[in-house]
Design a protein around this motif. Structure first.
Motif, short mmCIF file in Angstrom:
data_model
loop_
_atom_site.label_atom_id
_atom_site.label_comp_id
_atom_site.label_asym_id
_atom_site.label_seq_id
_atom_site.Cartn_x
_atom_site.Cartn_y
_atom_site.Cartn_z
N GLU A 187 0.83 -1.21 0.00
CA GLU A 187 0.00 0.00 0.00
C GLU A 187 0.86 1.26 0.00
OE1 GLU A 187 -3.60 0.28 0.00
OE2 GLU A 187 -3.15 -1.71 -0.79
N ALA A 188 1.99 1.21 0.67
CA ALA A 188 2.85 2.39 0.80
C ALA A 188 3.76 2.60 -0.40
CB ALA A 188 3.71 2.26 2.06
N LEU A 189 4.00 1.56 -1.15
CA LEU A 189 5.01 1.62 -2.21
C LEU A 189 4.69 2.68 -3.26
CD1 LEU A 189 7.60 0.46 -3.39
CD2 LEU A 189 6.21 -1.28 -4.57
N SER A 190 3.48 2.70 -3.74
CA SER A 190 3.12 3.64 -4.80
C SER A 190 3.17 5.10 -4.32
CB SER A 190 1.73 3.32 -5.34
OG SER A 190 0.74 3.50 -4.34
N LEU A 191 3.15 5.30 -3.01
CA LEU A 191 3.19 6.64 -2.44
C LEU A 191 4.61 7.07 -2.08
CD1 LEU A 191 0.09 6.33 -0.08
CD2 LEU A 191 0.18 7.33 -2.37
N GLY A 192 5.57 6.19 -2.33
CA GLY A 192 6.95 6.51 -2.02
C GLY A 192 7.28 6.45 -0.55
N ILE A 193 6.50 5.67 0.21
CA ILE A 193 6.69 5.57 1.65
C ILE A 193 7.40 4.26 1.99
CG2 ILE A 193 5.56 5.53 3.91
CD1 ILE A 193 5.24 8.16 2.40
N THR A 194 8.39 4.34 2.86
CA THR A 194 9.06 3.16 3.39
C THR A 194 8.47 2.82 4.75
OG1 THR A 194 11.14 3.53 2.22
CG2 THR A 194 11.25 2.21 4.23
N VAL A 195 8.04 1.59 4.91
CA VAL A 195 7.54 1.08 6.19
C VAL A 195 8.73 0.58 7.00
CG1 VAL A 195 6.13 -0.69 7.30
CG2 VAL A 195 5.29 0.49 5.25
N VAL A 196 8.80 0.96 8.26
CA VAL A 196 9.89 0.49 9.11
C VAL A 196 9.32 -0.25 10.31
CG1 VAL A 196 11.62 2.20 8.42
CG2 VAL A 196 10.03 2.75 10.27
N ILE A 197 10.05 -1.28 10.74
CA ILE A 197 9.67 -2.06 11.92
C ILE A 197 10.80 -1.95 12.94
CG2 ILE A 197 8.17 -3.61 10.65
CD1 ILE A 197 10.43 -5.69 10.67
N GLU A 198 10.42 -1.93 14.22
CA GLU A 198 11.40 -1.64 15.27
C GLU A 198 11.44 -2.71 16.35
OE1 GLU A 198 12.43 2.00 18.41
OE2 GLU A 198 10.36 1.67 17.75
#
Length: 262
Positions: free
Chosen positions: A132-143
């Motif tokens: 879902e985030a890819l097309s918006l140029g967003i990187t998802v991060v997990i911590e």
């Protein structure tokens, strides 16, 4: 030179939340992060960013019932529909605030619960979020988070987080390397930074700092942060470093450590 973002959930508590943006800018910060923006309209926060010349570095997707003790829902079986809605809401905010990093919290697991079942849900949900985030140029991060601060948190180790990213294989899924949490759980910070910064598939998408053991300013405690900042710089990391610590006294009075970098 490392570049730092003030964490407005922990810093500048002397001011109401919306006034913390101006306080951070006055002290020389060029970026901010915080846990959650959802108590405010995105446009209202965007105005504070613009008025103070600040970049939004990061915030978290909705974590479930925070006040009731929940710390994320990404790994919780049966909460998948809610998780998808949380990602939709978070991405609506990123579209306005302009951050390129979105932190998704894993959630808690009780000792009697099946870890394999939680992991399967975690992988499925993160795969969905990344797509879902890819097309918006967003990187998802997990911590990975230590279980002293959050008992029962599902994800605790850097290598486990990197393995999750490898298994999903999304180009926009990375690890949020919180040095405070890593030192408490594993130590050997420099070796892990060198190991994971070079990874091609996952790697490190965001870094956070605080003193260990008390989570005050980075210059307080057992870690040699000047060395670590120099190392991070030498490894080519060009993202923001979030100052996710609780000032021992007043926020501004405790910023002597960061003056050479601002």
């Amino acid at each position: 030179m490392p570049k730092f973002a003030a964490n407005l959930t922990m810093m500048y508590l002397e001011h109401p939340f919306l006034d913390r943006f101006a306080a951070a800018a006055k002290d020389g910060f060029k970026a901010v992060e915080f846990l959650f923006p959802y108590d405010f309209e995105a446009a209202e926060i965007k105005t504070r960013l613009a008025d103070n010349g600040l970049t939004q570095a990061l915030f978290n997707a909705p974590p479930g019932e925070w006040a009731a003790g929940e710390r994320g829902i990404a790994s919780l079986p049966g909460r998948e529909p809610e998780f998808r809605k949380s990602i939709e809401k978070a991405l609506e905010y990123t579209a306005v605030l302009g951050n390129r990093r979105l932190h998704v919290m894993a959630g808690l697991i009780a000792p009697e619960q099946l870890r394999e079942k939680h992991r399967a849900v975690y992988l499925e949900n993160l795969d969905y979020a990344a797509k879902e985030a890819l097309s918006l140029g967003i990187t998802v991060v997990i911590e990975p988070i230590n279980t002293r601060d959050i008992p029962g948190f599902f994800l605790n180790r850097q290598d486990d987080a990197q393995a999750v990213c490898d298994e999903i294989g999304a180009p926009n899924l990375q690890v949020q390397f919180d040095i405070y949490h890593c030192q408490i759980v594993e130590g050997d910070i420099a070796v892990k930074l060198k190991r994971d910064m070079k990874r091609h598939n996952a790697g490190i998408g965001h870094i956070q700092v605080a003193g260990v053991p008390d989570r005050h300013e980075p210059y307080l405690g057992e870690l040699n942060y000047p060395y670590l900042f120099e190392l991070i710089d030498s490894l080519g990391y060009d993202g923001w470093i979030g100052c996710e610590y609780r000032p021992k006294a007043g926020t501004s009075d405790g910023l002597g450590w960061i003056k050479p970098y601002l």
